[in-house]
Design a protein around this motif. Structure first.
Motif, PDB file in Angstrom:
ATOM      1  N   ALA A  33       0.820  -1.205   0.000  1.00 48.68           N
ATOM      2  CA  ALA A  33       0.000   0.000   0.000  1.00 48.68           C
ATOM      3  C   ALA A  33       0.856   1.258   0.000  1.00 48.68           C
ATOM      4  O   ALA A  33       0.471   2.288  -0.571  1.00 48.68           O
ATOM      5  CB  ALA A  33      -0.935  -0.007   1.207  1.00 48.68           C
ATOM      6  N   ILE A  34       2.022   1.202   0.625  1.00 43.87           N
ATOM      7  CA  ILE A  34       2.922   2.352   0.683  1.00 43.87           C
ATOM      8  C   ILE A  34       4.228   1.982   0.002  1.00 43.87           C
ATOM      9  O   ILE A  34       4.923   1.051   0.414  1.00 43.87           O
ATOM     10  CB  ILE A  34       3.187   2.776   2.143  1.00 43.87           C
ATOM     11  CG1 ILE A  34       1.871   3.166   2.828  1.00 43.87           C
ATOM     12  CG2 ILE A  34       4.177   3.932   2.181  1.00 43.87           C
ATOM     13  CD1 ILE A  34       2.034   3.515   4.279  1.00 43.87           C
ATOM     14  N   ARG A  58      -0.585   6.375 -11.537  1.00 44.67           N
ATOM     15  CA  ARG A  58      -1.329   6.630 -10.314  1.00 44.67           C
ATOM     16  C   ARG A  58      -0.829   5.693  -9.228  1.00 44.67           C
ATOM     17  O   ARG A  58      -0.246   4.643  -9.516  1.00 44.67           O
ATOM     18  CB  ARG A  58      -2.834   6.464 -10.543  1.00 44.67           C
ATOM     19  CG  ARG A  58      -3.234   5.129 -11.135  1.00 44.67           C
ATOM     20  CD  ARG A  58      -4.741   5.039 -11.285  1.00 44.67           C
ATOM     21  NE  ARG A  58      -5.250   6.011 -12.226  1.00 44.67           N
ATOM     22  CZ  ARG A  58      -5.444   5.727 -13.513  1.00 44.67           C
ATOM     23  NH1 ARG A  58      -5.133   4.539 -13.985  1.00 44.67           N
ATOM     24  NH2 ARG A  58      -5.920   6.638 -14.322  1.00 44.67           N
ATOM     25  N   SER A  59      -1.036   6.073  -7.994  1.00 46.59           N
ATOM     26  CA  SER A  59      -0.567   5.285  -6.868  1.00 46.59           C
ATOM     27  C   SER A  59      -1.163   3.887  -6.921  1.00 46.59           C
ATOM     28  O   SER A  59      -2.357   3.709  -7.118  1.00 46.59           O
ATOM     29  CB  SER A  59      -0.955   5.966  -5.559  1.00 46.59           C
ATOM     30  OG  SER A  59      -0.561   5.186  -4.452  1.00 46.59           O
ATOM     31  N   ARG A  88      11.993  -3.989  -1.400  1.00 53.97           N
ATOM     32  CA  ARG A  88      11.247  -4.889  -0.517  1.00 53.97           C
ATOM     33  C   ARG A  88       9.936  -5.372  -1.125  1.00 53.97           C
ATOM     34  O   ARG A  88       9.506  -6.487  -0.867  1.00 53.97           O
ATOM     35  CB  ARG A  88      10.945  -4.182   0.804  1.00 53.97           C
ATOM     36  CG  ARG A  88      12.184  -3.806   1.607  1.00 53.97           C
ATOM     37  CD  ARG A  88      11.792  -3.138   2.909  1.00 53.97           C
ATOM     38  NE  ARG A  88      12.959  -2.798   3.716  1.00 53.97           N
ATOM     39  CZ  ARG A  88      12.900  -2.191   4.895  1.00 53.97           C
ATOM     40  NH1 ARG A  88      11.729  -1.845   5.401  1.00 53.97           N
ATOM     41  NH2 ARG A  88      14.008  -1.914   5.556  1.00 53.97           N
ATOM     42  N   ASN A  89       9.306  -4.528  -1.912  1.00 56.48           N
ATOM     43  CA  ASN A  89       7.961  -4.835  -2.403  1.00 56.48           C
ATOM     44  C   ASN A  89       7.957  -5.035  -3.913  1.00 56.48           C
ATOM     45  O   ASN A  89       8.342  -4.128  -4.659  1.00 56.48           O
ATOM     46  CB  ASN A  89       6.999  -3.695  -2.035  1.00 56.48           C
ATOM     47  CG  ASN A  89       6.947  -3.462  -0.540  1.00 56.48           C
ATOM     48  OD1 ASN A  89       6.600  -4.355   0.220  1.00 56.48           O
ATOM     49  ND2 ASN A  89       7.311  -2.253  -0.120  1.00 56.48           N
ATOM     50  N   PRO A  90       7.512  -6.177  -4.400  1.00 55.98           N
ATOM     51  CA  PRO A  90       7.470  -6.423  -5.840  1.00 55.98           C
ATOM     52  C   PRO A  90       6.216  -5.819  -6.476  1.00 55.98           C
ATOM     53  O   PRO A  90       5.261  -5.463  -5.788  1.00 55.98           O
ATOM     54  CB  PRO A  90       7.422  -7.947  -5.922  1.00 55.98           C
ATOM     55  CG  PRO A  90       6.678  -8.350  -4.689  1.00 55.98           C
ATOM     56  CD  PRO A  90       7.090  -7.361  -3.626  1.00 55.98           C
ATOM     57  N   TYR A  91       6.263  -5.708  -7.780  1.00 57.83           N
ATOM     58  CA  TYR A  91       5.046  -5.383  -8.526  1.00 57.83           C
ATOM     59  C   TYR A  91       4.501  -6.668  -9.141  1.00 57.83           C
ATOM     60  O   TYR A  91       5.227  -7.656  -9.310  1.00 57.83           O
ATOM     61  CB  TYR A  91       5.317  -4.335  -9.615  1.00 57.83           C
ATOM     62  CG  TYR A  91       6.230  -4.776 -10.735  1.00 57.83           C
ATOM     63  CD1 TYR A  91       5.758  -5.499 -11.830  1.00 57.83           C
ATOM     64  CD2 TYR A  91       7.590  -4.462 -10.713  1.00 57.83           C
ATOM     65  CE1 TYR A  91       6.597  -5.896 -12.856  1.00 57.83           C
ATOM     66  CE2 TYR A  91       8.437  -4.844 -11.733  1.00 57.83           C
ATOM     67  CZ  TYR A  91       7.930  -5.567 -12.802  1.00 57.83           C
ATOM     68  OH  TYR A  91       8.772  -5.964 -13.814  1.00 57.83           O
ATOM     69  N   SER A  92       3.228  -6.651  -9.475  1.00 55.22           N
ATOM     70  CA  SER A  92       2.582  -7.773 -10.159  1.00 55.22           C
ATOM     71  C   SER A  92       2.238  -7.337 -11.577  1.00 55.22           C
ATOM     72  O   SER A  92       1.670  -6.262 -11.782  1.00 55.22           O
ATOM     73  CB  SER A  92       1.310  -8.201  -9.428  1.00 55.22           C
ATOM     74  OG  SER A  92       1.608  -8.716  -8.157  1.00 55.22           O
ATOM     75  N   LEU A  93       2.577  -8.174 -12.536  1.00 56.65           N
ATOM     76  CA  LEU A  93       2.257  -7.919 -13.945  1.00 56.65           C
ATOM     77  C   LEU A  93       1.358  -9.033 -14.456  1.00 56.65           C
ATOM     78  O   LEU A  93       1.649 -10.213 -14.260  1.00 56.65           O
ATOM     79  CB  LEU A  93       3.533  -7.856 -14.783  1.00 56.65           C
ATOM     80  CG  LEU A  93       3.350  -7.882 -16.310  1.00 56.65           C
ATOM     81  CD1 LEU A  93       2.596  -6.654 -16.792  1.00 56.65           C
ATOM     82  CD2 LEU A  93       4.700  -8.004 -17.004  1.00 56.65           C
TER      83      LEU A  93
END
Length: 206
Positions: A33-34, A58-59, A88-93
Motif C-alpha cells: 500500500a505504501i 497513479r498510486s 522490498r515490495n514487488p510489482y505484479s504484472l
C-alpha cells in the motif's frame, strides 16, 4: 509474474505472443500500500516501435485494454519518473489476450465505417483504450433524423458525434452520468441535404 523495480532507472522487458487474439488487457500493480514506486508500462512491437502506453501513472499501479494486431510484442515496465526503487515490495504484472467482442471492427474511422440501415440498430463495443466506432447512413432528401444511443451502466462516459455529408460536425453530446445510470440519449436533427452522414461513438477522454 512478480518482479522488482530496483535500482533507480530500472526497466524490465517482457516478450509475448498474442496468438490469434487482437485485444490485450495489461495490469501492473504494486502489492504494498505504501511504496515510492509508481509503475507504468509501454507496449512495443517486435521492432520496438511504440504501440501503446499505460494511462497516467497513479498510486498503486495502472491497467488498460488495448486493441492490437495479433503478433509478438514487447512490454517495458518502469517507474513513472525513473527516480524511485523498491527493494522490498514487488510489482505484479498480468497480461491477458482475447478476441475483440466487437464484430464491426475495424470501424475506427469514416473510411471503414459500419453501414446503418433505417429502423435497424447496431450493437458495438468500446472495448479498448482510444477505441472509436464509426457508422454511416444515406439520407435521400430532406429528413428529420432520430439518433438514439443506449448503453448499460459503464465505467466510461460515451460521446456521440454526428457529421454531415460534407464531413462537418453537426452535434456532439456526452453522457457524464453513465457510471451511475444507463445511457439513453436521443437526438432529432433536421437534415436539409441528401448525402451520406456519419456517427462516431467514443469515450469522452479516450
Amino acid at each position: 509474474i512478480e518482479a522488482f523495480l530496483c535500482p533507480a532507472e530500472d526497466q524490465d522487458w517482457y516478450e509475448f505472443d498474442t496468438g490469434p487474439n487482437d485485444m490485450l488487457s495489461i495490469s501492473v500493480s504494486m502489492q504494498a500500500a505504501i511504496t515510492p514506486v509508481s509503475p507504468i508500462y509501454a507496449l512495443r512491437d517486435a521492432q520496438e516501435n511504440l504501440v501503446a502506453s499505460a494511462p497516467s501513472a497513479r498510486s498503486g499501479g495502472v491497467s488498460a485494454v488495448h486493441c492490437v494486431d495479433p503478433g509478438v510484442y514487447l512490454l517495458v515496465v518502469r517507474d513513472a519518473g525513473d527516480l524511485h526503487q523498491d527493494v522490498r515490495n514487488p510489482y505484479s504484472l498480468r497480461i491477458d489476450a482475447s478476441p475483440n467482442p466487437d464484430t464491426n471492427e475495424p470501424n475506427d474511422d469514416r473510411d471503414s465505417a459500419t453501414e446503418l440501415m433505417p429502423e435497424m440498430g447496431q450493437t458495438g463495443y468500446l472495448a479498448c483504450a482510444d477505441d472509436a466506432d464509426w457508422f454511416v447512413f444515406d439520407v435521400p432528401e430532406r429528413h428529420l433524423v432520430d439518433i438514439r444511443l443506449e448503453m448499460p451502466i459503464a465505467t466510461l462516459q460515451p460521446r456521440i458525434e454526428f457529421f454531415g455529408a460534407d464531413g462537418e460536425p453537426i452535434f456532439n453530446k456526452v453522457n457524464r452520468a453513465a457510471p451511475r445510470e444507463p445511457t439513453d440519449m436521443l437526438e432529432s436533427i433536421a437534415v436539409a441535404n441528401a448525402g451520406t452522414y456519419a456517427i462516431k461513438i467514443s469515450d469522452d477522454d479516450g
